[in-house]
Motif scaffolding. Structure first.
Motif: not given
Length: 723
Positions: A229-232, A456-464
Motif C-alpha cells: 500500500d504505497p499511499k497508506g 503482511v501489510y506494507v505501508g510505504l508512506d509514498a505521500l511523504s
C-alpha cells in the motif's frame, strides 16, 4: 408480452396490466355473480380460476417490464457486512452481476433512442425537487427542513435522490436478474489487473479479495497474504487486522510501515539470498540502465558484488548500511579481509606488510594509490610480489587500485540510492540489528512469511517521500522474485529437518499491489511472468495504462507487463486508451433495429377511380456493433466494473457496499497508526502540512509498549536538551 422476440422492446408501457385488470374483474364476476354470464356456481368457480391464472401470468410479464424500467433509473442497494462475505475453497467472490452478451448490447442501444428517453432520464418531478432543494439550502429555518425531507433516502420517499455514485445506472440495470460473480481460484495464478481512476472502488474490491484470502483455508492451511500500500489506506489496514483476528491469525500479522518505524516490523531486503550475486542484482537493478547509464550500473553491480562476497566470507549478513559504509570507504574492508585471509593462509605475511608500510612515504606511493591508507598500499605491494589467488581478495584489490577521484565518480550513481535507504530511522527497519535482543520489533523475511502462512501489510508512506517508497518497494519485489525462484526449484521446506526433496511444496502466495505503477521496475516483469510457477498470485491495482508506461519508460515493456495478466477488472477510467484495452478484446455482435417506411405512388390511369396508392412498412435491420464501447467504460458508476474472466468471458458486476460492523476493534498502537493515516494520507491536498505523528493514547496500552514509548520520548527530549 415480455417474452423474447426478434426485436425485444423492454422500454414501453406495461400494457399487460390492462389484461390483469380485465381478468381480475372477470374472475370476480364469475365468482360472485355467475348468473350474469349464464353460468352455474360450479362453472363460475372454474372460470374464475382460469381468469386468475391468466391474470397471474400477465402480472408476471408486467412485473418484468416494471422492474426493468425501475432498474434503468435506480439499481437496488447492495450492502454486505464483511463477516458475511462468502469464503470458498474453489472460487473468489467479487460481487453480483451478469454475463454480458448480445441481448444487453441491444438493450443498451435502445436506451439512447429518443423515443425511450422518458423511461431512462429522471422524471420532471424529480428534477423539480432537486432544484427546489438547491434553493431551500439558503432559505429561512422552517423552509430549510422541507429540503431535508425531500432528500430523505428511504424507499417511502418516491422522489429520493439517486445514490452519489455518478455514471449511468442503465449499464447495470439492463439485466434485472443478477447472480453471484466469482473467479475460480485456479485462474488467479494467471494474475489479475484492476484498472480504475481514483475513488471509484479499487480499494473496496481489494478489501473484498483480501478478506477472502485471509480467511480462506485450503487443505487445512491458510494462504499467504502480502499487501503493498504505497499511499497508506487506514481502512485497508483495519480490514486486514480485523479479518486476521477473526481467522485466528493475529499472531502472524505483520505491519511494515516506513512512516511509523517505532512500531513497524523490520526487514532486510538483501539479507537472504540463494546466490551471493542476488545482493548486487537487487541493489544495482534499481539504477537507470538507459543510454550511458548502463555502464555505470554494470560497474555498480560489480562493486556491490565484491563487497557482498567479502562480507559473507567474514561471516556477516549484508545489509544496506554495511554496503553504504564500504562503498564510501573500501579501504577498511580491504584491510579487514586481508587480515582474515592471511591469518588462515600466511600468518607471517603480516610482518612483511608492516615492514613495507614503514618504508612508505609520499614520494614512493604510486600515483593511482594516492589518497589511500598506507596499509592498503603496503598490502597491494605485498600481493604484487607474491602469487596469491583468492577471488574475493582479487576483487577488493582491483577496487582499491582505481584512482580515488575516478572511483568516486563511477560510484556516484550508487550513493544516492543507498542514501535513500539508510537515512534516519528507516535504517533501523531496512538494516536491522540481529544481535539487539532488547528491540521488540520483529524481523521478517519473505521465506519466513511464506513458511508461517503470515499476513503482511506494507505501508510505504509514498505521500511523504515517493523516492524512498519506490526504492523500498522495488527492493521488496526483487527479493520476492528471488524467493519465488528458490521455491520453484526446491519448495518452501528446503533446508528444514524432514523436508522431502522429491515433492517440492508450494502454497498460494497472494500479492496485492495497490498503485503498483509507483513500485514497479524491471524486477516486476519476471514476477508476473514466471512467479505463477511458485504459487505467486499477483493482483495489481492502478489508474491507467499510461501510468505503467510512464513508470517503466518503455511502451514495449509496458505491453509485456499488461500481457501477463489473464484476468482484467475495468472500473471507471478517464483515459480512452485504457478503456480500449477492454473494448478491443471483445467481438462485434449483430443488433436489430426497427424503422417505419411509408410512401405514396400516383396512378398513371386518368380514367381510373384511384388517384394514388400508399403503403406503410415496418422493417427490421441488423447492424454490427462492438459488444461494448469505450464510452461505456468511462460512464461506469462507482463500485461497478466490467470484468474479463476465465479466458475472456465478459461480466458486468458491482461490488457490495460495506455495512457497519461493531465487532471490529484494533490494538491501541495500530489504531493510532490508522487514525494518523486517515488524517494525513487520504487528504493528499494538504499532506505537506503534517506536523509529525500524533501522540499515542496511553489509555489501555500494554505496559511494555507504554514503557517503550516513554523511554523513546525521554531519550528524544534529553537529546534535544543536550544539543
Amino acid at each position: 408480452m415480455a417474452q423474447p422476440h426478434a426485436v425485444e422492446v423492454m422500454l414501453r408501457p406495461a400494457v399487460e396490466l390492462y389484461s390483469v385488470g380485465v381478468s381480475v374483474g372477470a374472475a370476480a364476476l364469475c365468482l360472485f355473480a355467475p348468473w350474469s354470464l349464464a353460468l352455474s356456481p360450479l362453472l363460475g368457480l372454474g372460470a374464475a380460476l382460469g381468469f386468475l391464472t391468466f391474470a397471474v401470468i400477465r402480472f408476471h410479464d408486467a412485473r418484468v417490464i416494471l422492474r426493468y424500467r425501475r432498474n434503468i433509473r435506480r439499481i437496488p442497494r447492495y450492502v454486505m457486512a464483511s463477516r458475511n462475505v462468502p469464503v470458498s475453497q474453489q472460487r473468489l467472490f467479487v460481487g453480483r452481476g451478469f454475463r454480458w452478451d448480445q441481448r444487453h448490447t441491444h438493450r443498451l442501444m435502445q436506451t439512447y433512442r429518443p423515443e425511450f428517453r422518458r423511461y431512462v432520464e429522471p422524471t420532471p418531478a424529480y428534477r423539480l425537487v432537486r432544484r427546489l432543494e438547491e434553493r431551500l439550502e439558503f432559505a429561512p429555518f422552517p423552509f430549510r427542513c422541507l429540503g431535508r425531507v425531500t432528500a430523505w433516502d428511504h424507499p417511502l420517499n418516491p422522489l429520493r435522490p439517486l445514490p452519489p455514485v455518478g455514471g449511468l445506472p442503465r449499464l447495470h440495470g439492463i439485466e434485472p436478474l443478477e447472480t453471484d460473480v466469482s473467479l475460480p481460484l485456479g485462474e488467479r495464478v494467471g494474475h489479475t489487473l484492476v484498472l480504475g481512476t481514483t475513488r471509484v472502488g479499487k480499494t473496496r474490491l481489494a478489501e473484498l479479495c483480501i478478506t477472502q484470502d485471509i480467511r480462506r483455508k485450503v487443505n487445512g492451511e491458510y494462504e499467504v497474504v502480502i499487501v503493498f500500500d504505497p499511499k497508506g489506506d487506514a481502512d485497508l489496514l483495519k480490514r486486514m487486522y480485523v479479518e486476521a483476528r477473526r481467522a485466528g491469525r493475529e499472531g502472524e500479522f505483520y505491519v511494515f510501515h516506513l512512516g511509523w518505524p517505532d512500531i513497524s516490523a523490520r526487514y532486510n531486503a538483501v539479507g537472504r539470498f540463494g546466490r551471493i550475486s542476488e545482493v548486487a542484482t537487487r541493489i544495482a537493478g534499481q539504477l537507470s540502465g538507459e543510454g550511458n547509464s548502463a555502464a555505470f550500473r554494470e560497474f555498480a553491480w560489480r562493486f556491490v558484488n565484491i563487497i557482498a562476497r567479502a562480507l559473507v566470507e567474514l561471516g556477516r549478513r549484508p545489509d544496506y548500511l554495511q554496503i553504504q559504509r564500504h562503498v564510501i570507504n573500501i579501504d577498511a574492508l580491504f584491510i579487514e579481509y586481508a587480515q582474515h585471509f592471511f591469518a588462515k593462509t600466511e600468518p607471517k605475511a603480516w610482518e612483511v606488510i608492516v615492514q613495507i608500510e614503514g618504508r612508505l612515504n609520499d614520494k614512493n606511493i604510486p600515483r593511482h594509490m594516492v589518497g589511500r591508507e598506507k596499509r592498503v598500499v603496503a598490502i597491494e605491494q605485498y600481493l604484487s610480489q607474491v602469487r596469491v589467488y583468492d577471488p574475493v581478495l582479487d576483487g577488493l584489490r582491483s577496487a582499491v587500485r582505481y584512482d580515488r577521484t575516478y572511483f568516486d565518480k563511477i560510484v556516484a550513481s550508487l550513493l544516492p540510492l543507498l542514501e535513500k535507504l539508510t537515512t534516519g530511522k528507516i535504517a533501523q527497519l531496512l538494516a536491522p540489528d540481529y544481535a539487539d535482543l532488547h528491540d521488540p520489533r520483529p524481523i521478517f523475511d519473505w521465506m519466513q512469511i511464506i513458511r508461517k502462512r503470515a499476513v503482511v501489510y506494507v505501508g510505504l508512506d509514498a505521500l511523504s517521500d515517493a523516492e524512498v517508497a519506490a526504492a523500498v518497494g522495488n527492493s521488496m519485489f526483487s527479493d520476492l522474485v528471488s524467493v519465488a525462484g528458490h521455491i520453484y526449484k526446491f519448495g518452501i521446506d528446503d533446508g528444514l529437518p524432514g523436508a522431502s526433496s522429491s515433492a517440492p511444496g508450494k502454497v498460494a502466495i497472494n500479492v496485492h499491489a495497490d498503485e503498483f505503477n509507483e513500485l514497479m521496475g524491471d524486477e516486476f516483469i519476471p514476477m508476473v511472468n514466471k512467479g505463477g510457477g511458485a504459487g505467486i498470485q499477483v493482483t495489481a491495482y492502478t489508474q491507467t495504462l499510461s501510468d505503467i508506461e510512464a513508470r517503466i519508460g518503455n511502451r514495449a515493456k509496458a505491453g509485456q507487463v499488461v500481457g501477463n495478466f489473464n484476468n482484467l477488472f475495468m472500473l471507471r477510467v478517464r483515459e480512452t486508451v485504457t478503456a480500449e484495452l477492454l473494448a478491443k478484446q471483445l467481438p462485434k455482435v449483430e443488433v436489430y433495429t426497427t424503422s417505419i417506411v411509408s410512401g405514396a405512388t400516383d396512378t398513371s390511369d386518368p380514367q381510373g377511380h384511384t388517384a394514388f396508392t400508399s403503403n406503410t412498412q415496418d422493417r427490421i435491420t441488423s447492424t454490427s456493433v462492438p459488444l461494448i464501447e469505450p464510452a461505456h467504460v468511462v460512464n461506469l458508476p462507482k463500485g461497478q466494473a466490467f470484468a474479463l474472466l476465465e479466458g475472456g468471458n465478459l461480466w458486468k458486476l458491482r461490488m457490495p457496499l460495506p455495512a457497519p460492523d461493531p465487532d471490529e476493534a484494533m490494538p491501541k498502537d495500530l489504531q493510532a497508526l490508522a487514525d494518523y493515516m486517515r488524517q494525513h494520507y487520504l487528504d493528499a491536498g494538504e499532506w505537506w502540512e503534517s506536523q509529525g505523528r500524533p501522540a499515542l493514547q496511553s489509555e489501555g496500552l500494554p505496559d511494555d509498549l507504554l514503557d517503550d514509548f516513554r523511554q523513546m520520548t525521554t531519550a528524544e527530549t534529553d537529546g534535544a536538551e543536550a544539543s
